[in-house]
Design an enzyme around this catalytic site. Structure first.
Site, mmCIF file in Angstrom:
data_model
loop_
_atom_site.group_PDB
_atom_site.id
_atom_site.type_symbol
_atom_site.label_atom_id
_atom_site.label_comp_id
_atom_site.label_asym_id
_atom_site.label_seq_id
_atom_site.Cartn_x
_atom_site.Cartn_y
_atom_site.Cartn_z
ATOM 1 N N ASP A 87 19.784 3.276 34.996
ATOM 2 C CA ASP A 87 18.581 4.107 35.058
ATOM 3 C C ASP A 87 17.779 3.684 36.290
ATOM 4 O O ASP A 87 17.966 2.581 36.821
ATOM 5 C CB ASP A 87 17.744 3.922 33.789
ATOM 6 C CG ASP A 87 16.876 5.137 33.467
ATOM 7 O OD1 ASP A 87 17.113 5.789 32.451
ATOM 8 O OD2 ASP A 87 15.942 5.416 34.266
ATOM 9 N N ASP B 210 20.160 5.601 40.952
ATOM 10 C CA ASP B 210 19.818 7.000 41.187
ATOM 11 C C ASP B 210 21.137 7.755 41.145
ATOM 12 O O ASP B 210 21.996 7.580 42.016
ATOM 13 C CB ASP B 210 19.156 7.141 42.558
ATOM 14 C CG ASP B 210 18.883 8.590 42.949
ATOM 15 O OD1 ASP B 210 19.289 9.501 42.214
ATOM 16 O OD2 ASP B 210 18.286 8.812 44.017
ATOM 17 N N VAL B 211 21.335 8.583 40.132
ATOM 18 C CA VAL B 211 22.637 9.224 39.927
ATOM 19 C C VAL B 211 23.004 10.189 41.049
ATOM 20 O O VAL B 211 24.170 10.584 41.173
ATOM 21 C CB VAL B 211 22.709 9.950 38.564
ATOM 22 C CG1 VAL B 211 22.594 8.952 37.418
ATOM 23 C CG2 VAL B 211 21.663 11.051 38.458
ATOM 24 N N TYR C 56 17.163 24.750 34.700
ATOM 25 C CA TYR C 56 17.736 23.778 33.758
ATOM 26 C C TYR C 56 18.918 24.412 33.022
ATOM 27 O O TYR C 56 19.991 23.800 32.906
ATOM 28 C CB TYR C 56 16.671 23.324 32.763
ATOM 29 C CG TYR C 56 17.196 22.387 31.700
ATOM 30 C CD1 TYR C 56 17.322 21.019 31.954
ATOM 31 C CD2 TYR C 56 17.561 22.854 30.444
ATOM 32 C CE1 TYR C 56 17.799 20.155 30.985
ATOM 33 C CE2 TYR C 56 18.052 21.995 29.471
ATOM 34 C CZ TYR C 56 18.163 20.644 29.745
ATOM 35 O OH TYR C 56 18.649 19.788 28.775
ATOM 36 N N LYS D 7 23.030 23.387 33.083
ATOM 37 C CA LYS D 7 23.854 23.071 31.918
ATOM 38 C C LYS D 7 25.064 24.001 31.811
ATOM 39 O O LYS D 7 26.112 23.601 31.287
ATOM 40 C CB LYS D 7 23.012 23.102 30.649
ATOM 41 C CG LYS D 7 21.926 22.026 30.611
ATOM 42 C CD LYS D 7 22.500 20.626 30.841
ATOM 43 C CE LYS D 7 21.441 19.540 30.787
ATOM 44 N NZ LYS D 7 21.990 18.194 31.013
ATOM 45 N N VAL E 294 15.235 18.570 21.418
ATOM 46 C CA VAL E 294 15.245 17.220 20.858
ATOM 47 C C VAL E 294 13.911 16.555 21.157
ATOM 48 O O VAL E 294 13.391 16.654 22.281
ATOM 49 C CB VAL E 294 16.395 16.384 21.462
ATOM 50 C CG1 VAL E 294 16.456 15.009 20.791
ATOM 51 C CG2 VAL E 294 17.724 17.111 21.336
ATOM 52 N N THR F 58 12.256 14.051 22.498
ATOM 53 C CA THR F 58 12.398 12.933 23.430
ATOM 54 C C THR F 58 11.260 13.017 24.440
ATOM 55 O O THR F 58 10.624 14.066 24.579
ATOM 56 C CB THR F 58 13.738 12.994 24.184
ATOM 57 O OG1 THR F 58 13.754 14.174 24.994
ATOM 58 C CG2 THR F 58 14.915 12.999 23.229
#
Length: 253
Positions: free
Chosen positions: A31, A54-55, A147, A151, A180, A182
């Site tokens: 992360d 950092d992905v 978003y 996906k 969800v 979160t």
């Protein structure tokens, strides 16, 4: 058993990491916010490794996965691409830069992870990738436009790689929950009518449980919650305009 988890500092990534650690797995927590990972490592310091990542940085991703796999005989049992971001708002009210950031993290991050992990997944018995998808990959959702598009991309990548990598003994699947509870969702400044209509009925722990099921009962797309599973199955057998009509109904003010 070992797993590399992105977005591990909070939400679904953290809940999944803790579930695997409790089951004796060795886990890499990746992360940008590494301070939040120390409390997780304290649960089993000999089996938990922290990577500031950092992905969207392919080189950093490759280095982190390679380092973790080297600690496990060059093998990786599971890559869980969980890192992702969301902004709920009308398409035209979200900046160009934010749209690009959503695409970079939600799509490029998954691609980078799969590329980095491939040789170590191939070397492991039952190597597996689980990508974090969403109910919004079923039909484009208003106020979730980019978003939702990200996906859809994850869903397509999952399907293609599951076919390509089957000969290598690697299973690629995704997990598709609806809303969800979160920090990613609860921190949103704007709401959406579809959230009000469907409610937020899942916790991060519920989705982590679905990830655990995916480890032993592998599906290409694993839906989460009875409510969404029924909607998803309806979408599979109904003409696409019917699904669109239902989304419009749920999204109207």
């Amino acid at each position: 058993m070992n797993a590399f988890i992105t977005g591990a500092a909070s939400g679904i990534g953290r809940a999944t990491a803790e579930a695997l650690i409790n089951r004796g797995w060795s886990v890499a927590l990746a992360d940008l916010f590494t301070d939040d990972l120390e409390a997780i490592r304290a649960q089993a310091p000999e089996r938990v490794y922290i990577y500031k990542l950092d992905v969207t940085d392919a080189d950093a991703f490759e280095h982190s996965v390679s380092d973790f796999a080297a600690k496990h005989h060059g093998q990786l049992r599971l890559l869980f691409n969980c890192a992702g971001i969301l902004e709920v708002n009308r398409f035209t009210d979200i900046s160009r830069e934010r749209h690009q950031q959503i695409l970079d993290i939600n799509i490029k991050g998954v691609i980078n992870g799969c590329q980095a992990a491939y040789p170590y997944l191939k070397a492991a018995p039952e190597g597996q990738v689980i990508n974090m998808s969403s109910a919004s990959a079923t039909y484009g959702i208003p106020e979730f436009a980019v978003y939702s598009a990200s996906k859809f991309a994850v869903q397509g990548l999952t399907e293609a790689l599951n076919l390509e990598w089957r000969k290598d003994g690697i299973h690629v699947g995704d997990v598709m929950p609806p809303f969800v509870k979160t920090p990613m969702l609860t921190s949103q400044k704007h709401g959406a009518h579809i959230i009000d209509a469907l409610g937020v009925n899942l916790t991060a722990e519920d989705v982590a449980e679905a990830v655990l099921k995916q480890l032993s009962r592998k599906l290409t797309h694993r839906t989460v919650s009875l409510q969404f599973t029924l909607l998803y199955l309806l979408g599979q057998i109904s003409p696409r305009p019917v699904t669109g009509w239902l989304i419009r109904l749920l999204s109207r003010s």
